[in-house]
Design a protein around this motif. Sequence first.
Motif, PDB file in Angstrom:
ATOM      1  N   CYS A   1       3.380   0.488   3.041  1.00  0.00           N
ATOM      2  CA  CYS A   1       2.817  -0.493   3.962  1.00  0.00           C
ATOM      3  C   CYS A   1       2.942  -1.867   3.311  1.00  0.00           C
ATOM      4  CB  CYS A   1       1.353  -0.167   4.267  1.00  0.00           C
ATOM      5  SG  CYS A   1       0.637  -1.223   5.542  1.00  0.00           S
TER       6      CYS A   1
ATOM      7  N   ASP B   1      -1.583  -2.140  14.622  1.00  0.00           N
ATOM      8  CA  ASP B   1      -2.667  -1.255  14.213  1.00  0.00           C
ATOM      9  C   ASP B   1      -3.501  -0.819  15.414  1.00  0.00           C
ATOM     10  OD1 ASP B   1      -2.059  -1.142  11.536  1.00  0.00           O
ATOM     11  OD2 ASP B   1      -3.484  -2.692  10.919  1.00  0.00           O
TER      12      ASP B   1
ATOM     13  N   HIS C   1       1.551   5.442  -0.172  1.00  0.00           N
ATOM     14  CA  HIS C   1       0.918   6.705   0.184  1.00  0.00           C
ATOM     15  C   HIS C   1       1.873   7.860  -0.044  1.00  0.00           C
ATOM     16  CE1 HIS C   1      -2.331   4.474   2.118  1.00  0.00           C
ATOM     17  NE2 HIS C   1      -1.399   3.713   2.635  1.00  0.00           N
TER      18      HIS C   1
ATOM     19  N   HIS D   1      -0.454  -0.230   8.962  1.00  0.00           N
ATOM     20  CA  HIS D   1      -0.970   0.990   8.347  1.00  0.00           C
ATOM     21  C   HIS D   1      -1.136   2.094   9.379  1.00  0.00           C
ATOM     22  CE1 HIS D   1      -4.282   3.602   6.816  1.00  0.00           C
ATOM     23  NE2 HIS D   1      -3.595   3.492   5.706  1.00  0.00           N
ATOM     24  N   ARG D   2      -1.540   1.708  10.577  1.00  0.00           N
ATOM     25  CA  ARG D   2      -1.774   2.706  11.627  1.00  0.00           C
ATOM     26  C   ARG D   2      -0.486   3.411  12.037  1.00  0.00           C
ATOM     27  NH1 ARG D   2      -5.884   5.865  13.057  1.00  0.00           N
ATOM     28  NH2 ARG D   2      -5.781   6.481  15.243  1.00  0.00           N
TER      29      ARG D   2
ATOM     30  N   ARG E   1       0.465  -7.530  12.708  1.00  0.00           N
ATOM     31  CA  ARG E   1      -0.152  -6.426  11.984  1.00  0.00           C
ATOM     32  C   ARG E   1      -1.330  -5.874  12.798  1.00  0.00           C
ATOM     33  NH1 ARG E   1      -0.426  -5.348   6.418  1.00  0.00           N
ATOM     34  NH2 ARG E   1       0.295  -7.469   5.955  1.00  0.00           N
TER      35      ARG E   1
ATOM     36  N   ALA F   1       0.870  -1.168   0.000  1.00  0.00           N
ATOM     37  CA  ALA F   1       0.000   0.000   0.000  1.00  0.00           C
ATOM     38  C   ALA F   1       0.906   1.217   0.000  1.00  0.00           C
ATOM     39  CB  ALA F   1      -0.897   0.002   1.233  1.00  0.00           C
TER      40      ALA F   1
ATOM     41  N   GLN G   1       0.259   6.027   9.595  1.00  0.00           N
ATOM     42  CA  GLN G   1      -0.566   7.226   9.730  1.00  0.00           C
ATOM     43  C   GLN G   1       0.103   8.238  10.655  1.00  0.00           C
ATOM     44  OE1 GLN G   1      -4.474   5.291  10.692  1.00  0.00           O
ATOM     45  NE2 GLN G   1      -5.212   6.658   9.097  1.00  0.00           N
TER      46      GLN G   1
END
Length: 323
Positions: A174, A84, A31, A157-158, A80, A29, A161
Amino acid sequence: MRDGGHPGRIAVHPAQNVPQDRAAGPCAAVHGVPPSGGPGRKITTREPIIQESERPEPEGFEPEATRRDADVAESSRANRGWWDRNADEYQVEHGTFLGDDRFVWGPEGLDEVEAELLGPPEELKGKEVLEIGAGAAQCARWLAAQGARPVALDLSHRQLQHALRIGGSFPLVCADAGALPFADGAFDLACSAYGALPFVADPRLVLSEVRRVLRPGGRFVFSVTHPIRWAFPDEPGPEGLSVAASYFDRTPYVEQDDQGRAVYVEHHRTLGDRVRDIVAAGFRLVDLVEPEWPAWNSSEWGGWSPLRGSLIPGTAVFVCERD
């Protein structure tokens, strides 16, 4: 870096204008990072968190701690989810120590500014660097400030962020460290401060992937909980100084829910195992650093403390090169 009731509970895991051959594949992923937060931007990591945790634990949930086998898939899935769910609390609790743009190898506070394990800072300019298990990308942010071109990768992913929240001008990816979404020979250097390797069931898979994406002569430096800590209780006081388990017991540490599903997994490798893994993956071990606890550091982090740090090692940093 994670803290808690077990010796390995410390860990320290993304892209703007990333070439297609450097970020591809179904596992990645990617970003873009907002341009407002350049390297070195001083923002307290104790500012309000982005939002409520995406997958909070049920109220009153207490996982069962045990030692049992956990394979590659179960370990990846459990960790994971754990990161998260717990990234917000982790960044609030430890963000001040880690800083927004510091490169710290472990709870002792060994700083890359002084250690120069990746090389002299002036030689980092223009280097393509992959950080594995980047968390909020504090290390990558420091690398960018030196003129390097880092990519920060994390399974969670968290966590990423939070890297977006702090800001930076480098890619965030990610992905799983066991299946890096980059072309062969894409990087000059790679690093991991308590990221990925303590939590994977097959460290040779990760090491082989890192070697694949490094150019010949590339260096990989990673830190993990010192293997000897697995023989001692993860307590910062005197109770953490007596041997309580076999150093040679490689059974993973697992926290599981009431259905027996793992929600957190950590894997033990002896010092010899780590060396053999490095060599089997095609690296040459250049140095093994065991940071001593400095007099200035009065803080405790889980089982890491001035008392224990003055007597037994808590971190092992492996410096490896690809021939």
